[in-house]
Design a protein around this motif. Structure first.
Motif, PDB file in Angstrom:
ATOM      1  N   VAL A  35       0.830  -1.210   0.000  1.00 35.76           N
ATOM      2  CA  VAL A  35       0.000   0.000   0.000  1.00 35.76           C
ATOM      3  C   VAL A  35       0.863   1.258   0.000  1.00 35.76           C
ATOM      4  O   VAL A  35       0.599   2.210  -0.737  1.00 35.76           O
ATOM      5  N   ARG A  36       1.927   1.287   0.826  1.00 32.87           N
ATOM      6  CA  ARG A  36       2.748   2.486   0.896  1.00 32.87           C
ATOM      7  C   ARG A  36       3.467   2.754  -0.431  1.00 32.87           C
ATOM      8  O   ARG A  36       3.560   3.906  -0.879  1.00 32.87           O
ATOM      9  N   ILE A  37       3.968   1.719  -1.071  1.00 35.90           N
ATOM     10  CA  ILE A  37       4.615   1.897  -2.375  1.00 35.90           C
ATOM     11  C   ILE A  37       3.623   2.472  -3.383  1.00 35.90           C
ATOM     12  O   ILE A  37       3.942   3.410  -4.127  1.00 35.90           O
ATOM     13  N   ALA A  38       2.419   1.928  -3.396  1.00 40.15           N
ATOM     14  CA  ALA A  38       1.405   2.414  -4.332  1.00 40.15           C
ATOM     15  C   ALA A  38       1.010   3.853  -4.027  1.00 40.15           C
ATOM     16  O   ALA A  38       0.787   4.659  -4.940  1.00 40.15           O
ATOM     17  N   GLU A  39       0.892   4.193  -2.729  1.00 33.14           N
ATOM     18  CA  GLU A  39       0.552   5.566  -2.348  1.00 33.14           C
ATOM     19  C   GLU A  39       1.614   6.549  -2.830  1.00 33.14           C
ATOM     20  O   GLU A  39       1.288   7.605  -3.390  1.00 33.14           O
ATOM     21  N   ASN A  40       2.876   6.207  -2.614  1.00 31.81           N
ATOM     22  CA  ASN A  40       3.963   7.086  -3.061  1.00 31.81           C
ATOM     23  C   ASN A  40       3.978   7.220  -4.577  1.00 31.81           C
ATOM     24  O   ASN A  40       4.189   8.317  -5.120  1.00 31.81           O
ATOM     25  N   ASN A  41       3.773   6.102  -5.269  1.00 32.13           N
ATOM     26  CA  ASN A  41       3.826   6.121  -6.733  1.00 32.13           C
ATOM     27  C   ASN A  41       2.726   6.972  -7.352  1.00 32.13           C
ATOM     28  O   ASN A  41       2.975   7.739  -8.285  1.00 32.13           O
TER      29      ASN A  41
END
Length: 346
Positions: A94-100
């Motif tokens: 989730v955090r990777i997707a949020e940053n991306n």
């Protein structure tokens, strides 16, 4: 949910016996959940529903002196019965997707302002919708519920995968449209000088190269290998919420490295202006010394510790029990050595 979720008489009586005059129970409950309400008649009477704020402000006896409790994360002694590893994976996805997706929005805005390209509203809306699905209650509470390959953890991976796919297409696609050039974005609100690592195609023609700015300033660049993949690595300054275009030049810029690599039998030493790090190949490549020169030569490795500073260890009960890398010989290889970095493989 706690053991006090139903305000059972035995729980309340135990609280009274312990000296608690206003015991309270707690459980998180979904709005509209058919299982609720939690108090179904078998609870201690009288029991009332209240909020934590009202409990602390109006229910407890505030006339007595209550010791101050400096609460920190080490006071939270809870876990989940199905393990924390799956939640770590979920949070990482989730955090990777949020940053991306946030980066992709900013890149799309820059391209719309500077190049007049249409803002991909529909794609970004879809990416956000998929990401928001990952916030579903069951994704975090019962991640393993469902059929193999289609449980809640799998769904989160698929949802965030869509978000990352859309984001990467916006970011990487726009950055590679012009052959022979590299476009570096800075989506933060401040100027940045940092390293950039860009994946290279298998048929990339150059073995050595440099990068040139519009003002003819030249940057040294290194081609590094990680597994079967090659990457271009360089250092560049990019203004806040902006970008910089660099031209690929087949002429390499030779600059003396600020890092020194030495090996004497089993001892490997890497030294630069900030740190000195020592490896021992006879101890599985463990770090035996790490000195920070700018901190009065502080040594971070405890020479008297029972264990080693780095490495791997574990109890492989089906394969001989306790195993460690510290008693296995290792080989240390220099994978890349640039102007101000060195990459080694143990």
């Amino acid at each position: 949910e706690t053991i006090a979720s139903g305000n059972a008489p035995e729980y309340i009586q135990a609280a009274f016996d312990y000296g608690l005059k206003t015991p309270i129970g707690m459980c998180l409950q979904d709005a509209g959940w058919e299982w609720g309400p939690w108090l179904k008649g078998k609870q201690y009477k009288p029991s009332i529903y209240t909020t934590w704020r009202n409990y602390f402000e109006n229910v407890v006896n505030t006339s007595t002196t209550i010791p101050e409790w400096k609460f920190n994360q080490e006071d939270v002694l809870v876990s989940l019965v199905w393990g924390s590893q799956i939640l770590q994976h979920l949070a990482q996805n989730v955090r990777i997707a949020e940053n991306n997706i946030v980066q992709a929005e900013k890149v799309a805005v820059m391209n719309a302002i500077v190049d007049g390209k249409a803002y991909p509203s529909a794609k970004i809306d879809d990416a956000w919708q998929q990401l928001l699905l990952a916030q579903h209650h069951d994704s975090w509470i019962v991640p393993y519920n469902g059929n193999p390959g289609d449980n809640w953890a799998d769904k989160v991976k698929n949802w965030t995968g869509v978000t990352n796919s859309v984001s990467n297409a916006i970011i990487e696609g726009e950055a590679s449209t012009t052959p022979g050039y590299v476009k570096v974005y800075n989506t933060s609100g401040y100027d940045r000088t940092d390293y950039v690592k860009i994946p290279l195609a298998e048929n990339f023609a150059f073995s050595k190269l440099s990068l040139q700015e519009e003002n003819k300033q030249t940057h040294a660049a290194d081609i590094i290998t990680e597994g079967r993949k090659k990457f271009l690595r360089f250092r560049v300054s990019v203004p806040a919420f902006g970008f910089k275009v660099l031209k690929i030049d087949s002429k390499a810029v030779t600059k003396k490295s600020g890092l020194e690599f030495k090996q004497n039998k089993n001892i490997v030493k890497i030294e630069g202006a900030l740190y000195t790090i020592v490896f021992d190949t006879n101890k599985g490549g463990a770090i035996t010394s790490l000195i920070a020169k700018k901190l009065n030569n502080k040594e971070f490795v405890d020479k008297n510790a029972d264990g080693q500073f780095s490495g791997l260890r574990g109890n492989f009960y089906n394969d001989g029990g306790l195993q460690t890398t510290f008693d296995k010989p290792a080989q240390i290889t220099v994978k890349a050595h640039g102007e101000d970095f060195i990459q080694v493989e143990v």
